[in-house]
Motif scaffolding. Structure first.
Motif, PDB file in Angstrom:
ATOM      1  N   GLU A 104       0.790  -1.165  -0.131  1.00 46.55           N
ATOM      2  CA  GLU A 104       0.124  -0.037   0.104  1.00 46.55           C
ATOM      3  C   GLU A 104       0.837   1.116  -0.067  1.00 46.55           C
ATOM      4  O   GLU A 104       1.806   1.334   0.630  1.00 46.55           O
ATOM      5  N   ASN A 105       0.395   2.241  -0.655  1.00 47.35           N
ATOM      6  CA  ASN A 105       0.815   3.656  -0.623  1.00 47.35           C
ATOM      7  C   ASN A 105       0.649   4.128   0.518  1.00 47.35           C
ATOM      8  O   ASN A 105      -0.422   5.014   0.642  1.00 47.35           O
ATOM      9  N   LEU A 106       1.197   3.943   1.713  1.00 45.86           N
ATOM     10  CA  LEU A 106       0.848   4.507   2.834  1.00 45.86           C
ATOM     11  C   LEU A 106       0.671   5.915   3.055  1.00 45.86           C
ATOM     12  O   LEU A 106      -0.169   6.435   3.833  1.00 45.86           O
ATOM     13  N   ALA A 107       1.970   6.700   2.457  1.00 45.46           N
ATOM     14  CA  ALA A 107       1.861   8.041   2.699  1.00 45.46           C
ATOM     15  C   ALA A 107       0.782   8.692   1.792  1.00 45.46           C
ATOM     16  O   ALA A 107       0.043   9.686   2.266  1.00 45.46           O
ATOM     17  N   GLY A 108       0.779   8.218   0.630  1.00 47.59           N
ATOM     18  CA  GLY A 108      -0.592   8.842  -0.334  1.00 47.59           C
ATOM     19  C   GLY A 108      -1.963   8.410   0.281  1.00 47.59           C
ATOM     20  O   GLY A 108      -2.706   9.408   0.263  1.00 47.59           O
ATOM     21  N   ILE A 109      -2.012   7.451   0.950  1.00 51.76           N
ATOM     22  CA  ILE A 109      -3.481   6.914   1.754  1.00 51.76           C
ATOM     23  C   ILE A 109      -3.637   7.894   2.995  1.00 51.76           C
ATOM     24  O   ILE A 109      -4.878   8.390   3.017  1.00 51.76           O
ATOM     25  N   ALA A 110      -2.662   8.266   3.814  1.00 52.57           N
ATOM     26  CA  ALA A 110      -2.814   9.138   4.814  1.00 52.57           C
ATOM     27  C   ALA A 110      -3.200  10.437   4.414  1.00 52.57           C
ATOM     28  O   ALA A 110      -3.860  11.163   5.004  1.00 52.57           O
ATOM     29  N   ALA A 111      -2.513  10.889   3.196  1.00 53.04           N
ATOM     30  CA  ALA A 111      -2.735  11.964   2.722  1.00 53.04           C
ATOM     31  C   ALA A 111      -4.098  12.334   2.166  1.00 53.04           C
ATOM     32  O   ALA A 111      -4.725  13.228   2.256  1.00 53.04           O
ATOM     33  N   THR A 112      -4.541  11.170   1.359  1.00 53.66           N
ATOM     34  CA  THR A 112      -5.974  11.254   1.009  1.00 53.66           C
ATOM     35  C   THR A 112      -7.025  11.393   2.050  1.00 53.66           C
ATOM     36  O   THR A 112      -8.043  12.013   1.970  1.00 53.66           O
ATOM     37  N   ALA A 113      -6.752  10.638   3.284  1.00 57.13           N
ATOM     38  CA  ALA A 113      -7.683  10.841   4.445  1.00 57.13           C
ATOM     39  C   ALA A 113      -7.526  12.283   4.961  1.00 57.13           C
ATOM     40  O   ALA A 113      -8.739  12.673   5.146  1.00 57.13           O
ATOM     41  N   LYS A 114      -6.699  12.876   5.009  1.00 56.34           N
ATOM     42  CA  LYS A 114      -6.152  14.386   5.421  1.00 56.34           C
ATOM     43  C   LYS A 114      -7.193  15.131   4.476  1.00 56.34           C
ATOM     44  O   LYS A 114      -8.004  16.022   4.856  1.00 56.34           O
ATOM     45  N   ALA A 115      -6.832  15.084   3.085  1.00 57.73           N
ATOM     46  CA  ALA A 115      -7.378  15.843   1.950  1.00 57.73           C
ATOM     47  C   ALA A 115      -9.124  15.855   1.918  1.00 57.73           C
ATOM     48  O   ALA A 115      -9.599  16.733   1.914  1.00 57.73           O
ATOM     49  N   LEU A 116      -9.514  14.432   2.303  1.00 55.43           N
ATOM     50  CA  LEU A 116     -10.588  14.318   2.131  1.00 55.43           C
ATOM     51  C   LEU A 116     -11.482  14.926   3.335  1.00 55.43           C
ATOM     52  O   LEU A 116     -12.656  15.561   3.298  1.00 55.43           O
ATOM     53  N   ARG A 117     -11.132  14.907   4.611  1.00 51.54           N
ATOM     54  CA  ARG A 117     -11.566  15.483   5.667  1.00 51.54           C
ATOM     55  C   ARG A 117     -11.623  16.784   5.588  1.00 51.54           C
ATOM     56  O   ARG A 117     -12.741  17.687   5.839  1.00 51.54           O
ATOM     57  N   LEU A 118     -10.534  17.515   5.049  1.00 49.23           N
ATOM     58  CA  LEU A 118     -10.742  18.866   4.901  1.00 49.23           C
ATOM     59  C   LEU A 118     -11.895  19.575   3.996  1.00 49.23           C
ATOM     60  O   LEU A 118     -12.346  20.510   3.781  1.00 49.23           O
ATOM     61  N   ALA A 119     -11.674  18.507   2.608  1.00 48.29           N
ATOM     62  CA  ALA A 119     -12.616  18.829   1.636  1.00 48.29           C
ATOM     63  C   ALA A 119     -13.999  18.735   1.925  1.00 48.29           C
ATOM     64  O   ALA A 119     -14.939  19.595   1.609  1.00 48.29           O
ATOM     65  N   MET A 120     -14.240  17.612   2.691  1.00 55.20           N
ATOM     66  CA  MET A 120     -15.995  17.376   3.244  1.00 55.20           C
ATOM     67  C   MET A 120     -16.248  18.567   4.164  1.00 55.20           C
ATOM     68  O   MET A 120     -17.260  18.979   4.073  1.00 55.20           O
ATOM     69  N   GLU A 121     -15.311  19.193   5.148  1.00 53.44           N
ATOM     70  CA  GLU A 121     -15.525  20.171   5.800  1.00 53.44           C
ATOM     71  C   GLU A 121     -15.860  21.225   4.961  1.00 53.44           C
ATOM     72  O   GLU A 121     -16.828  22.221   5.724  1.00 53.44           O
ATOM     73  N   ARG A 122     -15.191  21.730   3.901  1.00 48.33           N
ATOM     74  CA  ARG A 122     -15.556  22.707   3.089  1.00 48.33           C
ATOM     75  C   ARG A 122     -16.430  22.518   2.084  1.00 48.33           C
ATOM     76  O   ARG A 122     -16.730  23.533   1.203  1.00 48.33           O
ATOM     77  N   GLN A 123     -17.420  21.556   2.202  1.00 43.74           N
ATOM     78  CA  GLN A 123     -18.121  21.127   0.854  1.00 43.74           C
ATOM     79  C   GLN A 123     -19.371  22.230   0.852  1.00 43.74           C
ATOM     80  O   GLN A 123     -19.584  22.612  -0.253  1.00 43.74           O
ATOM     81  N   GLU A 124     -19.891  22.633   1.899  1.00 38.76           N
ATOM     82  CA  GLU A 124     -21.050  23.567   1.683  1.00 38.76           C
ATOM     83  C   GLU A 124     -20.620  24.835   1.247  1.00 38.76           C
ATOM     84  O   GLU A 124     -21.147  25.627   0.438  1.00 38.76           O
ATOM     85  N   GLU A 125     -19.331  25.212   1.616  1.00 43.99           N
ATOM     86  CA  GLU A 125     -18.815  26.577   1.399  1.00 43.99           C
ATOM     87  C   GLU A 125     -18.507  26.452  -0.429  1.00 43.99           C
ATOM     88  O   GLU A 125     -18.677  27.324  -0.871  1.00 43.99           O
ATOM     89  N   PHE A 126     -17.775  25.227  -0.562  1.00 43.97           N
ATOM     90  CA  PHE A 126     -17.566  24.879  -2.050  1.00 43.97           C
ATOM     91  C   PHE A 126     -18.781  25.293  -2.947  1.00 43.97           C
ATOM     92  O   PHE A 126     -18.540  25.853  -3.963  1.00 43.97           O
ATOM     93  N   THR A 127     -19.891  24.286  -2.465  1.00 51.86           N
ATOM     94  CA  THR A 127     -20.954  24.512  -3.313  1.00 51.86           C
ATOM     95  C   THR A 127     -21.502  26.014  -3.496  1.00 51.86           C
ATOM     96  O   THR A 127     -21.943  26.434  -4.718  1.00 51.86           O
ATOM     97  N   HIS A 128     -21.780  26.686  -2.607  1.00 56.08           N
ATOM     98  CA  HIS A 128     -22.069  28.131  -2.270  1.00 56.08           C
ATOM     99  C   HIS A 128     -21.450  29.032  -3.294  1.00 56.08           C
ATOM    100  O   HIS A 128     -21.804  29.593  -4.184  1.00 56.08           O
ATOM    101  N   LYS A 129     -19.921  28.973  -3.049  1.00 55.34           N
ATOM    102  CA  LYS A 129     -19.057  29.945  -3.911  1.00 55.34           C
ATOM    103  C   LYS A 129     -18.818  29.386  -5.276  1.00 55.34           C
ATOM    104  O   LYS A 129     -18.857  30.346  -6.206  1.00 55.34           O
ATOM    105  N   THR A 130     -18.676  28.231  -5.499  1.00 54.29           N
ATOM    106  CA  THR A 130     -18.567  27.869  -7.157  1.00 54.29           C
ATOM    107  C   THR A 130     -19.738  28.054  -7.861  1.00 54.29           C
ATOM    108  O   THR A 130     -19.828  28.205  -9.110  1.00 54.29           O
ATOM    109  N   SER A 131     -20.924  27.700  -7.214  1.00 54.67           N
ATOM    110  CA  SER A 131     -22.242  28.216  -7.855  1.00 54.67           C
ATOM    111  C   SER A 131     -22.270  29.583  -8.219  1.00 54.67           C
ATOM    112  O   SER A 131     -22.910  29.955  -9.338  1.00 54.67           O
TER     113      SER A 131
END
Length: 380
Positions: A238-265
């Protein structure tokens, strides 16, 4: 620089890069090793798996790591076909799928499988009634993407789920690469979905990492055999470093999803209004039932790659629809499936937005387009 090609790839979050560097430099043991370093790596691997599962509302044992969306799509389409061969050899995929799905299905035809392509309407949405007519007793798999990568149309996954509700022998796969952290998870990861595929670099993770959701109890033939990793479903360290970074990125992206939708729309709406004012513009992406961040249009008489390079001269980066197909110089397959003539389809340009963009950039894009529009007058 104004970067409007986020559907192709996003810039990694600094936090995700920091996680990658820390894990790669400090946790370098093999997760499969029995010693302490291996156990340490295994704990991080499983913690990342659980975090991703929790974020999308599934079980940790239903998450399997891959190298990205293309591998995931290939694995599900071929792996399910091989696993269920004794029950039938008929597969249905939508006519606007990513090449990773379409080409996998076409390859299966060379192996004796039958493939039907579910048509879409003039706006780029799968026609569920026509899809229903394609179902057969020997149908083993239906694959429909959540968000189209070329025009951003959000597909009727819930309606298709309802169609397949009383057909448990048919596996249902959703390519969710363009959907995760962009639209609500519940709209495409329904209870009826058996398999779904994701790619890290679409939500500010790193390239070369992805994951597949495989519902508990669903069987799939491995494409990679060897060391028995991922509960023997995908063998390779397994690409452990890449997987850990994926988990971090997904958490941040999901936290910002509502803001993302509003602003990009909002930014997309301004772009739509600005571009629609020009006589020779054809808009291919709508607002309702379309992803908030994807806008595809064409300038009649001007090939898409010409417009891409014209914008690039002003430091604005856009693309000709799918990044995976752009270098081939072919018209957008989604547009052709919608009934758009080939000559007009070759004009298509995709702008894909992100939180890192702002209204001042959108204003600059529209100002630049006005200059390009005048420059291309003779060509048009």
């Amino acid at each position: 620089m104004i970067y409007l090609d986020n559907a192709a790839t996003t810039r990694p979050y600094p936090e995700a890069l920091a996680t990658y560097t820390e894990v790669a430099s400090k946790i370098w043991g093999n997760p499969s090793s029995l010693h302490q370093l291996g156990s340490q790596a295994s704990r991080i691997l499983q913690a990342s798996r659980k975090q991703i599962a929790d974020l999308i509302g599934v079980l940790p044992q239903e998450i399997f790591f891959t190298s990205g969306g293309t591998e995931g799509d290939n694995w599900v389409i071929k792996g399910v076909a091989f696993e269920k061969e004794q029950f039938g050899k008929h597969i249905i995929v939508s006519d606007i799928e990513h090449p990773a799905v379409k080409e996998s299905a076409l390859w299966l035809k060379t192996q004796g499988y039958e493939v039907d392509f579910a048509p879409v309407d003039q706006q780029g949405f799968v026609d569920v009634e026509k899809l229903a007519t394609l179902l057969r007793p020997d149908t083993i798999l239906v694959s429909v993407m959540a968000v189209n990568n070329e025009i951003g149309s959000i597909q009727p996954i819930q309606t298709i789920s309802d169609l397949l509700k009383d057909k448990p022998t048919i596996s249902f796969h959703v390519d969710a690469v363009q959907a995760l952290a962009k639209i609500p998870t519940a709209t495409y990861l329904t209870d009826r979905v058996d398999f779904a595929t994701f790619s890290s670099h679409k939500f500010h993770g790193l390239r070369g990492v992805g994951f597949a959701y495989i519902k508990n109890g669903k069987k799939i033939t491995p494409l990679l055999t060897g060391g028995g990793q991922e509960t023997d479903k995908r063998s390779t360290t397994e690409n452990l470093a890449g997987i850990a970074a994926t988990a971090k990125a997904l958490r941040l992206a999901m936290e910002r999803q509502e803001e993302f939708t509003h602003k990009t729309s909002q930014m997309k709406q301004v772009l739509l209004q600005g571009l629609s004012a020009y006589e020779d513009i054809r808009i291919f992406s709508g607002q309702d039932q379309f992803a908030p961040h994807i806008l595809t249009f064409g300038l009649k008489g001007v090939r898409g790659e010409v417009l891409v390079h014209a914008f690039e001269e002003y430091g604005i980066y856009v693309s000709t629809t799918s990044a995976c197909s752009s270098k081939a110089g072919k018209p957008a397959g989604t547009l052709l499936s919608m009934g758009i003539q080939s000559q007009l389809a070759t004009t298509a340009v995709r702008m894909s937005l992100d939180l890192e963009n702002d209204m001042s950039q959108i204003e600059q894009v529209l100002t630049t387009f006005k200059i390009i529009y005048e420059q291309t007058k003779k060509v048009r």
